[in-house]
Motif scaffolding. Structure first.
Motif, mmCIF file in Angstrom:
data_model
loop_
_atom_site.group_PDB
_atom_site.id
_atom_site.type_symbol
_atom_site.label_atom_id
_atom_site.label_comp_id
_atom_site.label_asym_id
_atom_site.label_seq_id
_atom_site.Cartn_x
_atom_site.Cartn_y
_atom_site.Cartn_z
ATOM 1 N N TRP A 1 1.254 3.099 -3.384
ATOM 2 C CA TRP A 1 0.321 4.592 -3.744
ATOM 3 C C TRP A 1 0.648 5.347 -2.867
ATOM 4 C CZ3 TRP A 1 -3.573 5.798 -6.951
ATOM 5 C CH2 TRP A 1 -4.933 6.416 -6.483
ATOM 6 N N GLN A 2 1.463 5.219 -1.818
ATOM 7 C CA GLN A 2 1.723 6.617 -0.809
ATOM 8 C C GLN A 2 2.661 7.335 -1.470
ATOM 9 O OE1 GLN A 2 1.426 6.739 2.634
ATOM 10 N NE2 GLN A 2 0.375 5.157 3.535
ATOM 11 N N HIS A 3 3.670 7.345 -2.244
ATOM 12 C CA HIS A 3 4.644 7.384 -3.061
ATOM 13 C C HIS A 3 4.114 7.474 -4.706
ATOM 14 C CE1 HIS A 3 7.864 6.427 -0.290
ATOM 15 N NE2 HIS A 3 7.480 5.612 -0.515
ATOM 16 N N LEU A 4 3.288 6.937 -4.882
ATOM 17 C CA LEU A 4 2.984 7.661 -6.205
ATOM 18 C C LEU A 4 2.053 8.890 -6.496
ATOM 19 C CD1 LEU A 4 2.481 4.798 -8.800
ATOM 20 C CD2 LEU A 4 3.737 5.987 -8.869
ATOM 21 N N PHE A 5 1.422 8.553 -5.166
ATOM 22 C CA PHE A 5 0.133 9.862 -4.760
ATOM 23 C C PHE A 5 0.824 11.066 -4.031
ATOM 24 C CE2 PHE A 5 -2.529 12.894 -3.002
ATOM 25 C CZ PHE A 5 -4.486 12.195 -3.711
ATOM 26 N N TRP A 6 1.612 10.826 -3.644
ATOM 27 C CA TRP A 6 2.987 12.245 -2.978
ATOM 28 C C TRP A 6 2.994 13.090 -3.977
ATOM 29 C CZ3 TRP A 6 -0.436 15.402 -0.214
ATOM 30 C CH2 TRP A 6 -1.530 13.797 0.604
ATOM 31 N N LEU A 7 3.774 11.865 -4.861
ATOM 32 C CA LEU A 7 5.356 12.504 -6.304
ATOM 33 C C LEU A 7 4.270 13.611 -6.988
ATOM 34 C CD1 LEU A 7 7.789 11.589 -6.909
ATOM 35 C CD2 LEU A 7 6.842 9.580 -8.082
ATOM 36 N N PHE B 1 5.768 8.559 -16.899
ATOM 37 C CA PHE B 1 4.301 7.399 -16.675
ATOM 38 C C PHE B 1 4.510 6.206 -16.279
ATOM 39 C CE2 PHE B 1 1.070 4.555 -18.209
ATOM 40 C CZ PHE B 1 0.345 4.809 -16.828
ATOM 41 N N PHE B 2 5.979 6.753 -17.516
ATOM 42 C CA PHE B 2 6.102 4.987 -17.892
ATOM 43 C C PHE B 2 7.104 4.838 -16.875
ATOM 44 C CE2 PHE B 2 10.359 2.414 -19.736
ATOM 45 C CZ PHE B 2 9.338 0.883 -19.879
ATOM 46 N N GLY B 3 8.140 5.981 -16.167
ATOM 47 C CA GLY B 3 9.366 5.796 -15.380
ATOM 48 C C GLY B 3 9.053 5.821 -14.079
ATOM 49 N N SER B 4 7.370 6.236 -13.522
ATOM 50 C CA SER B 4 6.619 6.325 -12.127
ATOM 51 C C SER B 4 6.014 4.638 -12.531
ATOM 52 C CB SER B 4 5.645 6.915 -12.132
ATOM 53 O OG SER B 4 5.869 8.122 -12.684
ATOM 54 N N LEU B 5 6.149 3.347 -13.787
ATOM 55 C CA LEU B 5 5.520 2.238 -13.623
ATOM 56 C C LEU B 5 6.638 1.779 -13.511
ATOM 57 C CD1 LEU B 5 3.821 0.330 -13.814
ATOM 58 C CD2 LEU B 5 4.508 1.036 -16.703
ATOM 59 N N LEU B 6 8.187 1.989 -13.826
ATOM 60 C CA LEU B 6 9.444 0.830 -13.352
ATOM 61 C C LEU B 6 10.030 1.859 -12.312
ATOM 62 C CD1 LEU B 6 11.919 2.229 -16.865
ATOM 63 C CD2 LEU B 6 10.129 -0.099 -16.064
ATOM 64 N N PHE B 7 9.515 2.555 -11.710
ATOM 65 C CA PHE B 7 10.053 3.227 -10.556
ATOM 66 C C PHE B 7 9.087 1.627 -9.367
ATOM 67 C CE2 PHE B 7 7.925 5.115 -6.424
ATOM 68 C CZ PHE B 7 9.136 4.972 -5.411
ATOM 69 N N GLY B 8 8.023 1.831 -9.508
ATOM 70 C CA GLY B 8 7.227 0.868 -8.744
ATOM 71 C C GLY B 8 7.405 -0.634 -9.123
ATOM 72 N N PHE B 9 7.837 -0.744 -9.813
ATOM 73 C CA PHE B 9 7.894 -2.411 -10.287
ATOM 74 C C PHE B 9 9.593 -2.760 -8.869
ATOM 75 C CE2 PHE B 9 10.609 -5.395 -13.607
ATOM 76 C CZ PHE B 9 9.399 -6.569 -12.555
ATOM 77 N N ALA B 10 10.702 -1.852 -9.457
ATOM 78 C CA ALA B 10 11.871 -1.952 -8.173
ATOM 79 C C ALA B 10 11.100 -1.401 -6.850
ATOM 80 C CB ALA B 10 13.012 -0.827 -8.425
ATOM 81 N N PHE B 11 10.222 -0.789 -6.541
ATOM 82 C CA PHE B 11 9.767 -0.328 -5.467
ATOM 83 C C PHE B 11 9.589 -1.117 -4.986
ATOM 84 C CE2 PHE B 11 6.884 0.241 -2.556
ATOM 85 C CZ PHE B 11 7.129 1.889 -1.196
ATOM 86 N N LEU B 12 8.367 -2.090 -5.337
ATOM 87 C CA LEU B 12 7.721 -3.806 -5.208
ATOM 88 C C LEU B 12 9.281 -4.477 -4.588
ATOM 89 C CD1 LEU B 12 4.448 -3.768 -7.048
ATOM 90 C CD2 LEU B 12 4.781 -3.059 -4.777
ATOM 91 N N TRP B 13 9.699 -4.280 -5.430
ATOM 92 C CA TRP B 13 10.697 -5.832 -6.132
ATOM 93 C C TRP B 13 11.617 -5.676 -4.420
ATOM 94 C CZ3 TRP B 13 12.127 -9.300 -9.872
ATOM 95 C CH2 TRP B 13 12.644 -9.853 -10.139
ATOM 96 N N SER C 1 0.778 -1.684 -0.010
ATOM 97 C CA SER C 1 0.054 0.072 0.118
ATOM 98 C C SER C 1 0.924 1.201 -0.103
ATOM 99 C CB SER C 1 -0.556 -0.080 0.842
ATOM 100 O OG SER C 1 -0.226 -0.089 2.377
ATOM 101 N N LEU C 2 2.133 1.112 0.771
ATOM 102 C CA LEU C 2 3.040 2.378 0.230
ATOM 103 C C LEU C 2 3.208 2.924 -0.929
ATOM 104 C CD1 LEU C 2 6.084 1.805 3.462
ATOM 105 C CD2 LEU C 2 3.746 3.274 3.202
#
Lengths: 202, 828
Positions: free
Chosen positions: B247-253, B667-679, B244-245
């Motif tokens: 979302w918080q990163h993406l939202f506050w970004l 948008f794509f960079g955020s998606l890659l960030f999300g992938f790395a963040f989850l990992w 769930s974090l």
């Protein structure tokens, strides 16, 4: 704003320092604003205005104030962290909608609902997590708050100076039952804490 | 030709259809700017009514006025409407109305896009209003934290309205941001180099760039959360490898830059209006530009200060705490530059000035409390209490609403050509100012006493009753003040009290025209040699009306025309012929709405139809541009002749694509960030099974990507040399299709997308790549059609570089998607 523990106290001091500073800065800005309506004689040149207003007041002044404040906040923050301390007691807090379950390292089989028992005068590390949505563990008179996030365990150090009962609240919006979602912290003296750990009654 | 004849002729060319029919077909920035402003103000009133409901609820303890189900919807919608449907569109409307006038040109870069953005905003906003009237509005708080907003804890359609409606509205923000960026950079009066732009244009430019890089993370977050809700892809569920974090990163970004996206245009109003009210020029223009740019960069480095209580390590917090306090420095530079401007000049207490003083008092307090909550330990106490609510209202009301009211009263004579008759504004200001401070000073206090935000009621023994009652009374005083503003503006519009041109004796170009503004803005375009054109030449308006500037003789075949300039130097660049009135934008917005509606109501069989509809209309949109024969250079007056926009390498479409791709890359960079963040951060990783890599597929994909970019480059060279371009274009299409096929195979073979966030993320990465492969093939195919129909020639070449941008982007994205999917499998 009635601190009853070291963490809450140092945050309260921080608040009063910041409030006084903020009032002074606000007063300064208002005075400068008011004075601009005065009738004046010959105008100063542009370069001098830039030096006074932009470089001194706009850049240097906030930068200096903020650096001092930042250092102060950092020091306090470091003091509040749960560092190794042989005196420290560890407890777990697990939130769900809308109840807290507390358990105790010193007595693993013991759990309590919505009431957290701690010894007074000793630091207590609360390991906070959640089994459904995000909540937040907050005992205003003892310390700041920390979020309870599913899949993560966050540790908050609290400490009560005196035995007594302190109100705790969940401070992250959690839907329909959020209004009444609160808990209680009971701080015992040494004898009371031992008694709590020994017998099964609450 | 006399002034009047020229006016009549230009009006016939530029004006919208008369009556309400004109609303649907207008592409004129003056009309659309007004429509944006009126609609945004309407949403401000709706949000204000919700605020009054909140204050009524909290005025007394144990309130039975609303239950939590309704109350949760009310505060969620209050925040959502004020942020997304009032503040951002208000800026867009003001910029759309003002920028061409300030910059000395006749319209924005993409008039039809302005209209499309407006209709997306109206339709998306309507979706949210409908949900509210049906009592199924979003109820998870305006920042929508999952898992609370996930399908398990919010099974209803409420949350979907937010995710889908707001994403729809955001299309309009992205459209307006592209529009504003290209317009400020290219659509200016000749001679207006960057350093001679009016300061508002700098603010608008930086704000637009921030929208392009700030909104995509939120759009991504909304897409992911909607995918989780609708199809069970577990991005935010801890037990399935989500977090769930994230979302918080993406939202506050998004959410923190958003605060400055709201504040900067308002600061632009202050920087424009304040010097006029003080009979002087702005102090430290260059310093202010530097401060704006610094603010924009810093604002992307402090999103974590909304997450100080989420258990991020203290040293990490220290970095963001430093960034959060440092952001006060460029703000300080601006504040003191304004006070210095007042010292330099002779301030006069006219109505806009009153609101500027209201801004100073309110915003300085908001800034100071902002510094307080940027200090980590204090935030641990204040977080999620009414103190934060009070702080953010000081910043947003002080930093946005007061400046907007100053701007409203400053430009009202420009909007209507009239002057105020009933002097209600001063009374309104007094009520708004007093009411605001009573409401929110009290709220700071009750927050420090421990009142949490978002509670629907409290008990008498909490001891907050008196403070909350005072706060509510202040709120209603404030509302009466706003109501008086509405009454005054309405009276202003109905009384025919003609004002004189340029009542404030301002020096910027928007006053060098008659008021209300004519549809064409300027009968001829000025040559700019300083930042104060009306100071240099007080008769400029008359000279322009006489046609003494550029483009004084209306152009080829009575079409709407303007010229562009070199982005930095302001030298004339190329000649532009605009499309006229059309209903295409409103149709396309409606079909776009159908797409979002099909997702909302889960009529998924309509979705592909709607997507095809949008693609078809987009092709029609572009097809109508261009010419089948080479045009001679167009004389624009003063001995200058300019090529047409299709006979250059980098036309407006290229610039627009460049900035749209900037947003897309974020948008794509955020998606890659999300992938790395989850990992790295989420629990439950590495996943139970990795994607089965295939050297053959990966190599084929990489080769196809390389081939398509090489082919489009070859096509450009062939076109320049007058050779046939078809083989190269066919190769580019084939490359895009092969790349798409390889990515499609990746999506089919993704392990368990609904069982673990790993597969879910790969699926989204693949979907993104596949979409761009289809888009690249479509664009190259479209270009091939244009070539066949004779729309291109060695001279008429502007469409090739646009397709090249998108194909290059596809190649980069496709390669990264393939690498992200295949490489981890090879490494284990």
């Amino acid at each position: 704003m009635a601190p009853a523990g070291p963490a809450a106290r140092s945050i309260a001091t921080l608040w009063w320092v910041m409030l006084i500073g903020a009032v002074l800065i606000f007063g300064l800005v208002m005075i400068l604003l008011g004075l601009s309506f005065r009738r004046r004689g010959a105008a100063a040149d542009e370069a001098r205005h830039i030096r006074v207003w932009i470089i001194s007041l706009g850049l240097a002044f906030p930068a200096a104030v903020l650096l001092l404040l930042l250092a102060y906040g950092l020091v306090i923050g470091e003091q509040l962290l749960p560092r190794n301390n042989p005196e420290a007691v560890s407890v777990q807090a697990e939130a769900r909608r809308w109840a807290w379950t507390f358990s105790y390292d010193a007595r693993p089989e013991r759990t309590t609902q919505n009431v957290l028992h701690i010894p007074a005068g000793r630091p207590v590390d609360v390991a906070v997590t959640s089994e459904d949505v995000i909540h937040s563990f907050w005992v205003p008179r003892l310390a700041g708050k920390i979020d309870a996030i599913p899949g993560h365990v966050n540790i908050l150090r609290i400490e009560a100076d005196q035995p007594g009962t302190y109100a705790g609240r969940s401070a992250e919006f959690s839907g329909g039952g959020y209004d009444g979602f609160s808990f209680t912290v009971i701080a015992h003296d040494a004898a009371g804490w031992d008694a709590f750990l020994m017998d099964g009654t609450e | 030709m006399s002034i009047l004849e020229r006016h009549r002729k230009l009006t016939a060319i530029w004006s919208s259809e008369p009556g309400f029919k004109g609303w649907f077909s207008t592409v004129n920035h003056t009309d659309l700017g007004r429509m944006f402003l009126v609609t945004a103000f309407f949403f401000f009133l709706v949000g204000g009514v919700l605020a009054m409901l909140i204050r009524a609820q909290l005025a007394t303890p144990d309130s039975a006025f609303m239950g939590p189900e309704i109350y949760n919807q009310v505060f969620t919608m209050h925040g959502t409407i004020m942020m997304f449907l009032f503040a951002i569109p208000m800026f867009e409307g003001l910029a759309i109305y003002l920028l061409p006038k300030l910059l000395g040109t006749r319209d924005l870069a993409f008039p039809r896009l302005t209209a499309y953005g407006y209709w997306c905003y109206v339709f998306g906003g309507t979706m949210l209003l409908v949900s509210m009237f049906l009592g199924i509005a979003p109820d998870g708080g305006w920042f929508m934290y999952p898992p609370l907003t996930g399908a398990i804890y919010s099974p209803g359609i409420n949350t979907d309205f937010w995710l889908i409606g707001i994403t729809f509205v955001e299309i309009s923000a992205i459209a307006a941001a592209v529009e504003i960026t290209v317009s400020v950079l290219k659509f200016r009066a000749p001679g207006m180099s960057l350093d001679k732009m009016p300061i508002f244009a700098w603010y608008a430019l930086v704000t637009a760039l921030m929208i392009l890089t700030g909104f995509p993370p939120l759009i991504l977050g909304s897409v992911l959360l909607e995918l989780e809700r609708a199809f069970g892809l577990p991005f935010f569920q801890a037990e399935l490898g989500g977090d769930s974090l994230l979302w918080q990163h993406l939202f506050w970004l998004f959410g923190h830059p958003e605060v400055y996206i709201i504040f900067l245009p308002a600061a632009g109003i202050i920087s424009t209006v304040l010097p006029v009210m003080c009979r002087t020029t702005l102090l430290g223009y260059g310093w202010i530009v530097a401060a704006i740019v610094a603010l924009a960069f810093l604002s992307f480095g402090l999103w974590v200060h909304h997450m100080f209580t989420t258990g991020i390590p203290h040293m990490g917090l220290a970095f963001f705490s430093a960034a959060s306090t440092l952001v006060a420095v460029p703000t300080g530079v601006q504040i003191f530059a304004w006070i210095g401007t007042m010292w330099k000049g002779r301030p006069e207490l006219r109505l806009p000035m009153l609101h500027i003083l209201g801004f100073f008092v309110t915003f300085v307090i908001g800034g100071l409390t902002g510094v307080m909550v940027a200090v980590v330990p204090f935030d641990w106490q204040a977080h999620d209490t009414a103190f934060i609510t009070a702080h953010l209202h000081y910043v947003l009301f002080g930093g946005f609403v007061f400046p907007i009211l100053a701007g409203l009263y400053y430009w009202l004579p420009h909007f209507t050509g009239r002057k105020r008759f009933f002097r209600l504004g001063e009374v309104a200001f007094a009520l708004i100012f007093t009411g605001f401070h009573v409401t929110f000073l009290a709220m700071h206090w009750v927050g420090l006493l421990g009142q949490r935000r978002r509670i629907s009621t409290y008990q008498a023994e909490d001891g907050w009753t008196a403070i909350n009652l005072i706060s509510s009374i202040g709120g209603f005083v404030l509302a009466i003040g706003i109501a008086i503003v509405v009454i005054e503006v309405a009276l202003h519009a109905v009384t025919a009290n003609r004002g004189k041109r340029n009542p404030w004796k301002a020096t910027t170009l928007e006053w060098a025209m008659m008021t209300p503004a004519p549809a064409y803005n300027f009968a001829s375009l000025p040559h700019i040699s300083s930042r104060e054109p009306l100071n240099d030449d007080p008769d400029l308006a008359v000279r322009l009306a006489r046609g003494e500037g550029y483009l004084g003789d209306s152009g080829p075949g009575g079409r709407r025309e303007t010229l562009t300039v070199n982005a930095s130097s302001g030298q004339p660049d190329y000649h532009v012929i605009y499309p006229g009135n059309t209903r295409l934008p409103v149709f396309m917005a409606a079909v776009t709405g159908l797409f979002f509606l099909s997702l909302l109501l889960k009529f998924y069989w309509i979705t592909p139809l709607a997507v095809s509809g949008v693609a078809f209309l987009a092709c029609r949109w572009v097809w109508t541009l261009g010419h089948r024969g080479d045009l001679p250079d167009q004389p624009v007056g003063h001995g200058v002749a300019l090529p047409n926009s299709i006979a250059v390498d980098h036309g407006s479409g290229w610039w627009g694509s460049l900035f749209l791709l900037t947003a897309n890359a974020t948008f794509f960079g955020s998606l890659l960030f999300g992938f790395a963040f989850l990992w790295t951060v989420a629990p439950g990783w590495p996943p139970p099974a990795l994607f089965e890599p295939s050297l053959l597929e990966m190599a084929a994909g990489l080769a196809a990507a390389a081939a398509s970019t090489a082919a489009i480059r070859r096509a450009i060279r062939a076109n320049r040399n007058g050779q046939t371009v078809m083989p190269s274009l066919v190769l580019a299409i084939a490359g895009a299709l092969v790349l798409g096929a390889v990515i499609g195979s990746l999506m089919l073979r993704t392990p368990g997308p609904s069982a673990h966030a790993y597969g879910a993320t790969l699926l989204v990465l693949g979907g993104y790549g596949l979409f761009h492969a289809a888009l690249g093939a479509l664009m190259a195919g479209f270009l091939a059609m244009r070539v066949r129909r004779g729309f291109t020639s060695p001279v008429r070449r502007a469409e090739f570089p646009i397709v090249r941008l998108w194909i290059d982007y596809l190649a980069v994205v496709g390669m990264l998607v393939l690498l992200a999917a295949h490489v981890p499998g090879f490494l284990t």
